[in-house]
Scaffold this active site. Structure first.
Site, PDB file in Angstrom:
ATOM      1  CB  THR A 107      -0.851   0.021   1.290  1.00  0.00           C
ATOM      2  OG1 THR A 107      -1.297  -1.294   1.561  1.00  0.00           O
ATOM      3  CG2 THR A 107      -2.026   0.937   1.160  1.00  0.00           C
ATOM      4  CB  THR A 185       0.659  -4.803   6.681  1.00  0.00           C
ATOM      5  OG1 THR A 185      -0.726  -4.860   6.373  1.00  0.00           O
ATOM      6  CG2 THR A 185       1.169  -3.396   6.489  1.00  0.00           C
ATOM      7  CG  ASP A 186      -2.820  -9.329   5.084  1.00  0.00           C
ATOM      8  OD1 ASP A 186      -3.036  -8.217   5.575  1.00  0.00           O
ATOM      9  OD2 ASP A 186      -3.718 -10.150   4.824  1.00  0.00           O
ATOM     10  CE  LYS A 264      -2.002  -6.366   9.617  1.00  0.00           C
ATOM     11  NZ  LYS A 264      -2.437  -6.262   8.214  1.00  0.00           N
TER      12      LYS A 264
END
EC number: 6.3.5.-
Lengths: 458, 458
Positions: A107, A185-186, A264
């Site tokens: 992103t 980020t996943d 995360k």
């Protein structure tokens, strides 16, 4: 699988009447006065042709029933695109460090792709600087590479290898201080672990960076994360793979986490990334985006090595991660044995346990030469298989204790180790030996916040 | 599987010479002056007969090489057993609340079983009071039941049912205010979730309690946790299943967590249990064990119902929990489909994603009538499958969003829901409807501690 497409039926008619289509900005007034403004999203896979789906500036999608639309128009005031490429040549500043910036599809500093709603890394140094002009005061982007274009949940070991090769290539230029990698980020923490293991002899920092909110949202963390990552990469002090993300929910501080100790831990917060049973390497104060300040939080990081880094090995894909839960049948282990898997990482309970009913299948796997590694679903703390009976029985059948490794990191490491050797003794030795900071062994404690912290309202 | 046994060889000889055997207390002086004192553990499954394994009072096992033993003796000073049964009758105090206390095999108020190193719940009211005499000032133990004798990693759905039946039976006595259940910590949160779903119409508190350190260790949390749990059960204010454990590492405060929002988050710390994306129901100050003080931290708990509770349904065992990781082959889903599973809980990444490569297998599972529920391995936050392309595609093939449920709780709930219905629409409705507090839906936020808490040393 249904495919994304333009609208048909009533919705399609209405849009065509107004000369609008997917990807255009629209302002809709509903019959109850509600106003929805944003980007027209593709006809939803779920939807019918009675709704138009709009991605609002806050990042959320909303569907508006066509027969409740009172007014539909292209908004009068032009919407600023999230960034415009900087025009002209970027001047090289010899006082600033040189950094290579790569994109893999995250992103970060990217536009929304109106075809899919995903983010598009149309990626040149000019575009980056157009998006985050403060970069001009922090680093020279000597190299901007669009390495991949993937949502991070679609990353696979072959992509880790591709990124590793690009990193090694970029760092073979003696003028490059460090590398920044934009990444979804996943699965960023998985990629960070993979690069940590597979690149040997790092001569500068490798910093993975992402954004929890896309750059077309006012609350986006994209710019500050990118500035912090570039500053840390340009600083050139560390020879490790790291993850740089918001430290807490304000915009002021980013944290640089060791790539093999980070996770995360929240689905949506900007401070979702945490060093687990560890503390971050550094924080970067980004109050002033043009003048980020690095403060090291520990001194036991690896220094850059002399010479050029290289790829050491690869990843065995016949490895599974199996999370244990009460009532789960161990037949899933037999399945992996039958399929010729070479390694299984168990995510057990507590200090590293599973039901004794699993022992027979585990013993069978071990007898078949499969490396079975135990980690804990507690995440914090460390496996200790000598305290309770179950742990001792598991050790007795040959389960390898995963020490204080995160389950996800043990999974990536086992793929890496099994690519290097098929000698099970050597697999055990390597799994229990610290390679890239993944086993801290209690040398540094931190990150497990007491519940009486001031933020718990207790 | 090798079996536990007495020592043979040199170690056996040495012990026999001194009239000592497994389970006896021993004091060993090694040739370098190191002194090891504790209980002789069974000949290790790993060991040879060259070492004697001793469980020290701090709970850890240590092996001492026989040929390095300079002196071996039964310690001069008698070791106090961790507790002695209280002698004579316990007096009933009409001013105190009546609580039923059950044991399932946890560490709480139990002795080390020297055969296995495990803990033994030899369980009568007299023994409990002998172990924790302060209980006399807090509650009347009107009922002490040894329900099970299991290490908690060996719990299965049939054991959840057994416990549920005992709870319902105990609470059918109108004089009983609440129930306390001693339970191993490894899977305590799973059992708490199971009881939360399967017992309907609770007319008093059900409090699961455990200990991270066994009661023969000086740092044991057994007594204070038990006192807090009994006080909360006796208070009778709540009609929910809860977990009561140390709040932080001091001995002063325990927290009472909602049974469907709690997770063991550390392998060994006494404050390992945390309310996740939620805040605890109450804290119990146990500075003075004879006078515990309850303070409620939220007011939206369920009140006790009138009438008697009952069992509602059971648990479908053909349910799997599958954690996704990059590179994992979706063939494990096909395996579960082929084996006739009825439900799969996915632990995806971020807002609820898996690789697009998994879509085909997921679609096949859904087409076969299998309920596939998405949760997030982030643990904190909530699944949102409308933000990104992958989430929307997963929704399109019929994946059920697990809202803000913990993966473990969604797994237990799916077992419960599939026992009640095989109508997939009804399964989706029930999974997305709050039954026992498992879906907080953002009404209460908490538990995700900012990384700038004072304990992070940042």
């Amino acid at each position: 699988m249904r495919v994304l497409s333009e609208y048909k039926g009533k919705a399609g008619e209405l849009l065509r009447e107004h000369g609008l289509s997917v990807g255009d900005r629209v302002r809709i007034v509903r019959d109850d006065g509600v106003v929805v403004e944003g980007i027209i999203m593709p006809r939803s896979e779920l939807g019918d042709d009675e709704h138009i789906v709009v991605k609002m500036d806050n990042g959320y999608n909303v569907g508006v029933r066509v027969d409740r639309i009172e007014k539909l128009e292209a908004p009068g005031e032009g919407h600023e695109p999230s960034f415009k490429p900087m025009e002209g040549e970027i001047e090289y500043d010899p006082k600033l460090p040189n950094v290579s910036v790569m994109s893999t599809g995250g992103t970060i500093a990217c536009r929304v792709d109106y075809e899919t709603g995903a983010v598009k890394p149309a990626f040149t140094a000019e575009e980056l600087v157009g998006a985050v002009p403060e970069l001009l005061d922090v680093i020279n982007i000597v190299d901007a590479r669009a390495v991949l274009d993937l949502l991070s949940e679609n990353m696979e070991p072959k992509h880790w290898m591709k990124i590793a090769e690009e990193v090694v290539d970029a760092l073979s230029d003696p003028d490059v201080e460090g590398v920044v990698i934009g990444h979804g980020t996943d699965t960023m923490a998985f990629t960070a672990a993979a690069l940590s293991f597979v690149i040997e002899g790092l001569n500068g920092p490798v910093v993975l960076v992402g954004a929890q909110r896309s750059s077309d949202r006012p609350s986006s963390d994209a710019a500050s994360n990118l500035i912090a990552a570039c500053a840390f990469a340009g600083d050139g002090e560390v020879g490790e793979v790291t993850v740089c993300m918001h430290g807490w929910t304000s915009d002021e501080v980013c944290l640089v986490h060791r790539g093999v100790r980070v996770r995360k831990m929240h689905t949506s917060r900007r401070d979702a990334f945490r060093s687990v049973e560890s503390i971050p390497i550094a924080k970067v104060d980004v109050k002033d985006l043009r003048n980020p300040k690095i403060e090291f939080l520990r001194s036991d990081y690896r220094r850059p090595e002399d010479g050029e880094p290289e790829i050491s090995g690869g990843f065995e894909e016949k490895v599974a991660l199996v999370k244990f839960a009460p009532g789960m049948d161990p037949e899933v282990l037999d399945f992996y044995v039958d399929r010729g898997y070479r390694g299984i990482v168990l995510e057990g309970t507590g200090l590293g346990h599973v039901s004794e009913q699993w022992l027979e299948s585990i013993e069978r796997a071990v007898d078949d030469g499969i490396a079975v590694v135990m980690t804990s679903q507690c995440l914090y703390g460390r496996v200790n298989m000598n305290v309770y009976r179950t742990g001792r029985l598991l050790r007795a059948v040959g389960v390898i204790p995963g020490e204080d490794m995160l389950p996800e990191v043990a999974y990536v490491k086992l793929m890496y180790v099994l690519d290097r050797t098929d000698d099970i003794k050597e697999v055990e030795r390597l799994m229990r030996t610290n390679i890239a900071g993944e086993i801290e062994g209690g040398r540094v404690l931190g990150g497990f916040e007491p519940a009486d912290g001031p933020h718990h309202r207790l």
